[in-house]
Motif scaffolding. Structure first.
Motif, PDB file in Angstrom:
ATOM      1  N   THR A  17      75.776  86.681  16.579  1.00 21.86           N
ATOM      2  CA  THR A  17      75.593  86.885  18.000  1.00 21.86           C
ATOM      3  C   THR A  17      74.616  85.752  18.304  1.00 21.86           C
ATOM      4  O   THR A  17      73.573  85.448  17.543  1.00 21.86           O
ATOM      5  N   THR A  19      73.301  83.385  21.899  1.00 25.79           N
ATOM      6  CA  THR A  19      73.243  83.090  23.613  1.00 25.79           C
ATOM      7  C   THR A  19      73.096  81.524  23.853  1.00 25.79           C
ATOM      8  O   THR A  19      72.305  81.101  23.210  1.00 25.79           O
ATOM      9  N   ARG A 107      75.936  85.526  31.089  1.00 24.05           N
ATOM     10  CA  ARG A 107      74.836  86.245  31.352  1.00 24.05           C
ATOM     11  C   ARG A 107      74.325  85.279  32.559  1.00 24.05           C
ATOM     12  O   ARG A 107      74.020  84.064  32.236  1.00 24.05           O
ATOM     13  N   ARG A 111      74.306  81.172  31.268  1.00 24.69           N
ATOM     14  CA  ARG A 111      74.359  81.382  29.976  1.00 24.69           C
ATOM     15  C   ARG A 111      75.392  82.457  29.218  1.00 24.69           C
ATOM     16  O   ARG A 111      76.095  83.132  30.109  1.00 24.69           O
ATOM     17  N   THR A 112      75.662  82.290  28.082  1.00 27.65           N
ATOM     18  CA  THR A 112      77.018  82.914  27.570  1.00 27.65           C
ATOM     19  C   THR A 112      76.578  83.669  26.204  1.00 27.65           C
ATOM     20  O   THR A 112      76.012  82.825  25.275  1.00 27.65           O
ATOM     21  N   GLN A 113      76.546  84.802  26.299  1.00 24.80           N
ATOM     22  CA  GLN A 113      76.361  85.268  24.865  1.00 24.80           C
ATOM     23  C   GLN A 113      77.662  85.300  23.979  1.00 24.80           C
ATOM     24  O   GLN A 113      78.698  85.900  24.619  1.00 24.80           O
TER      25      GLN A 113
END
Length: 150
Positions: A17, A19, A107, A111-113
């Motif tokens: 995972t 971000t 996000r 932003r992208t997780q």
């Protein structure tokens, strides 16, 4: 760009995972556009072909740090634009493809997780796949930083 990374191992599966400081659309395009993918994933220029739809095929020739070439083929098992990509990877001698799921979660619009999950048949296969996926995410993060600066 990598504001977090977590690794969870469960049996012969792993989950990474991160971000990323990029909008989800930009991360999706980087993962699903042959020219962009080749630039960050370590593929030979001109070797990436993608038919990004369920049942569509893909192929790429990856370059190893020592100059070797490693051809990969597979298909797309699930495609939900800007949200989820499940990729089947052909494995010689194995009747079913290995699968890797990539989930994207926007996000705050900037932003992208990204959550990458794969289940493998053995601990050795899992360790090698996890190392390769970590390198992929490192390359993706560096590519997105370079894109933001241009």
């Amino acid at each position: 760009m990598n504001t977090e990374q977590a690794t969870a191992a469960d049996g012969f599966a792993y989950t990474l995972t991160r971000t990323l400081d990029a909008p989800v659309e930009q991360v999706w395009r980087a993962w699903t556009t042959p020219e962009r993918y080749a630039r960050w994933a370590g593929a030979a220029a001109g070797s990436v072909e993608m038919d990004v739809r369920p049942g569509g095929a893909w192929k790429a020739t990856m370059l190893t740090p020592d100059g070797g070439r490693f051809p990969l083929t597979g298909s797309y098992l699930e495609v939900a634009e800007n949200r989820r990509l499940v990729v089947g990877m052909d494995v010689p001698g194995r009747p079913e493809p290995a699968t890797m799921a990539v989930d994207l979660d926007e996000r705050d619009g900037r932003r992208t997780q990204i959550v990458l999950h794969q289940t493998c048949d053995t601990a050795a296969e899992r360790d090698m796949a996890e190392q390769g996926s970590t390198m992929l995410l490192d390359g993706l993060g560096a590519f997105l930083i370079a894109q933001a600066g241009s």
